[in-house]
Design an enzyme around this catalytic site. Structure first.
Site, PDB file in Angstrom:
ATOM      1  N   ASP A 161       0.801  -1.223   0.000  1.00  0.00           N
ATOM      2  CA  ASP A 161       0.000   0.000   0.000  1.00  0.00           C
ATOM      3  C   ASP A 161       0.835   1.274   0.000  1.00  0.00           C
ATOM      4  OD1 ASP A 161      -2.390  -1.478   0.068  1.00  0.00           O
ATOM      5  OD2 ASP A 161      -2.260  -1.672   2.255  1.00  0.00           O
ATOM      6  N   GLY A 163       4.031   2.385  -2.195  1.00  0.00           N
ATOM      7  CA  GLY A 163       5.101   2.198  -3.156  1.00  0.00           C
ATOM      8  C   GLY A 163       5.979   3.428  -3.193  1.00  0.00           C
ATOM      9  N   PHE A 188       7.625  -6.589  -3.954  1.00  0.00           N
ATOM     10  CA  PHE A 188       8.466  -6.322  -5.131  1.00  0.00           C
ATOM     11  C   PHE A 188       9.931  -6.131  -4.742  1.00  0.00           C
ATOM     12  CE2 PHE A 188       4.327  -4.131  -6.311  1.00  0.00           C
ATOM     13  CZ  PHE A 188       3.841  -5.213  -7.036  1.00  0.00           C
ATOM     14  N   THR A 190      13.564  -6.852  -5.098  1.00  0.00           N
ATOM     15  CA  THR A 190      14.552  -7.440  -6.003  1.00  0.00           C
ATOM     16  C   THR A 190      15.627  -8.183  -5.220  1.00  0.00           C
ATOM     17  OG1 THR A 190      14.192  -5.756  -7.692  1.00  0.00           O
ATOM     18  CG2 THR A 190      16.301  -6.904  -7.749  1.00  0.00           C
ATOM     19  N   GLU A 273      20.946   4.384  -6.630  1.00  0.00           N
ATOM     20  CA  GLU A 273      20.211   3.320  -7.320  1.00  0.00           C
ATOM     21  C   GLU A 273      19.844   3.760  -8.734  1.00  0.00           C
ATOM     22  OE1 GLU A 273      17.166   0.733  -5.420  1.00  0.00           O
ATOM     23  OE2 GLU A 273      15.774   1.758  -6.774  1.00  0.00           O
ATOM     24  N   ARG A 299      20.650  -5.371 -44.186  1.00  0.00           N
ATOM     25  CA  ARG A 299      19.333  -5.801 -44.653  1.00  0.00           C
ATOM     26  C   ARG A 299      18.939  -5.005 -45.898  1.00  0.00           C
ATOM     27  NH1 ARG A 299      15.244  -9.479 -45.166  1.00  0.00           N
ATOM     28  NH2 ARG A 299      13.169  -8.551 -44.855  1.00  0.00           N
ATOM     29  N   GLN A 310      14.786   7.031 -45.943  1.00  0.00           N
ATOM     30  CA  GLN A 310      14.755   8.123 -44.977  1.00  0.00           C
ATOM     31  C   GLN A 310      13.960   7.762 -43.725  1.00  0.00           C
ATOM     32  OE1 GLN A 310      12.588  11.959 -45.741  1.00  0.00           O
ATOM     33  NE2 GLN A 310      14.675  12.770 -45.803  1.00  0.00           N
ATOM     34  N   PHE A 369      13.750  -3.965 -37.218  1.00  0.00           N
ATOM     35  CA  PHE A 369      14.002  -5.375 -37.503  1.00  0.00           C
ATOM     36  C   PHE A 369      12.784  -6.056 -38.126  1.00  0.00           C
ATOM     37  CE2 PHE A 369      17.887  -4.940 -35.252  1.00  0.00           C
ATOM     38  CZ  PHE A 369      18.640  -6.080 -35.450  1.00  0.00           C
ATOM     39  N   GLY A 370      11.624  -5.433 -38.001  1.00  0.00           N
ATOM     40  CA  GLY A 370      10.427  -5.982 -38.616  1.00  0.00           C
ATOM     41  C   GLY A 370      10.033  -7.318 -38.014  1.00  0.00           C
TER      42      GLY A 370
END
Length: 410
Positions: A161, A163, A188, A190, A273, A299, A310, A369-370
């Site tokens: 409650d 963050g 959460f 890490t 951090e 490519r 362009q 990269f499509g």
């Protein structure tokens, strides 16, 4: 962000199995805080000799959402974890901006962004505040293991409650003789699933900046429970989970700094951090740009390299602008923080600029990269998943803009 079940451990060297189970940890090299003791070394290249190990089987580790203990040994051997710590604790003795340089290089070298995120968390979560604010007894006992990477660390700030509203943390620590009794929970977190040490930010007084205190707690302390790892979109090799405390009794000697100094410590930590984790991001953006340029040259469509069109060229030009803008914000803000200047607005702007540029350029890379960029095998879509978290952790983009507006008097 802050992370679960206990991992088996030994006290000295690592013999990781490649299965994701921790069976030990390799001894690290030196760490320090002011100027580098190895001025002939460009810290940007620290991780380069271990690139093959760091980049092996990334797709498989990402799919399993598993922490790669064998790769952690490569991180240890690289010396990355030692950079900002004093030589007497096994550190290299480098300053803040040199540490940023080392992390940028790691981000450029290592394609496992989750591993990099856990490494940055290892540096900043416990080691940095312990060195700056801890007692000599605690520093002598724990910093050598932290610096070597043998003791994995996490800091527990965020709650279900609360963050971004850190001033209203609800987890409490009540003094009882020579101890504090801690009750509440964090979310959460890490590195929590693999952590040996936690730095807990808890309430010892009234709501507000002088009501927070910080405690160093070992994983196996009765009353501390680490939840199961949480599955998430990106940074999947960096585990996180919930951590709860029920009647967790911690000696007063494990407090970092004075009672009520928690917000001061948190401010010190959060600046670093952001600067450390987004230096990693800058390195990742550099690599992405290089890869996109190479692809646009090789490519071919309609008989021409797609980079000659362009629409593609301008998108890549914008990616270059984003990389260099991110670099300038990080460089200037890092210098201000290192010099002890007020950098509150700069840190908020840096976090916003770099995290949003990372997400935007990751999407640009997919577009260039499509169809290949949409496939998991190329790793481009993984960059997008990893980038999304950057606009959320360490204070969302919206919170950063609120902070900037407030500092402008709005």
């Amino acid at each position: 962000m802050t992370p679960a079940p206990s991992a088996p451990r030994t006290s000295d060297t690592a013999t990781g199995t490649g299965t994701g189970t921790k069976t030990g940890a390799a001894t690290g090299t030196d760490l320090g805080t002011s100027t580098s003791t190895d001025t002939g070394t460009d810290l940007y290249t620290l991780a380069a000799p271990w690139a093959d190990e760091l980049n092996r089987d990334i797709d498989e580790w990402d799919a399993r959402a598993e922490f790669p203990w064998d790769k952690w040994k490569a991180v240890q051997r690289s010396g990355l974890l030692t950079v900002p710590f004093e030589p007497r604790y096994g550190g290299r003795g480098a300053g803040l901006t040199d540490t940023m340089r080392a992390l940028e290089g790691f981000g450029r070298t290592c394609r496992d962004a989750g591993l990099g995120f856990s490494a940055s968390t290892q540096i900043v979560s416990v080691g940095v505040p312990l060195q700056a604010f801890g007692s000599e007894e605690l520093k002598s006992r724990f910093l050598p293991g932290i610096v070597a990477g043998d003791l994995v660390t996490a800091h527990a700030i965020t709650e279900r409650d609360n963050g971004s509203d850190a001033l209203n943390i609800s987890t409490t620590a009540v003094r009882d003789g020579d101890d504090y009794v801690i009750d509440g929970g964090k979310m959460f977190i890490t590195n929590a699933p693999i952590a040996d040490l936690f730095l807990l930010y808890v309430r010892t007084g009234a709501p507000g900046p002088f009501g927070l205190s910080v405690f160093l707690v070992e994983r196996d302390t009765p009353g501390l429970r680490v939840g199961e790892p949480l599955d998430k979109m990106g940074l999947r090799t960096s585990p996180l989970s919930e951590v709860t405390f029920e009647g967790l009794r911690v000696p007063a000697a494990r407090r970092i700094g004075q009672e009520g100094a928690g917000f001061l410590i948190l401010d010190h930590v959060m600046k670093r951090e952001i600067l450390f984790s987004f230096s990693l991001t800058l390195g990742e953006m550099e690599h992405r740009l290089e890869r996109v340029v190479q692809f646009a040259k090789s490519r071919r469509q309609f008989g021409e390299p797609i980079g000659s069109f362009q629409g593609v060229a301008h998108r890549i030009a914008d990616m270059k602008i984003a990389v260099e803008t991110a670099r300038k914000w990080l460089t200037d803000t890092g210098a201000k923080v290192a010099a002890g200047q007020d950098a509150s607005l700069d840190v908020a702007a840096t976090k916003t600029v770099v995290s949003e540029a990372n997400k935007r350029t990751a999407l640009d890379a997919v577009q260039i990269f499509g169809g290949q960029g949409y496939l998991t095998a190329t790793g481009i879509e993984r960059d997008v998943r990893n980038a999304v978290g950057g606009t959320i952790y360490s204070g969302t983009s919206e919170i950063q803009r609120n902070r900037i507006a407030s500092l402008l008097g709005l």
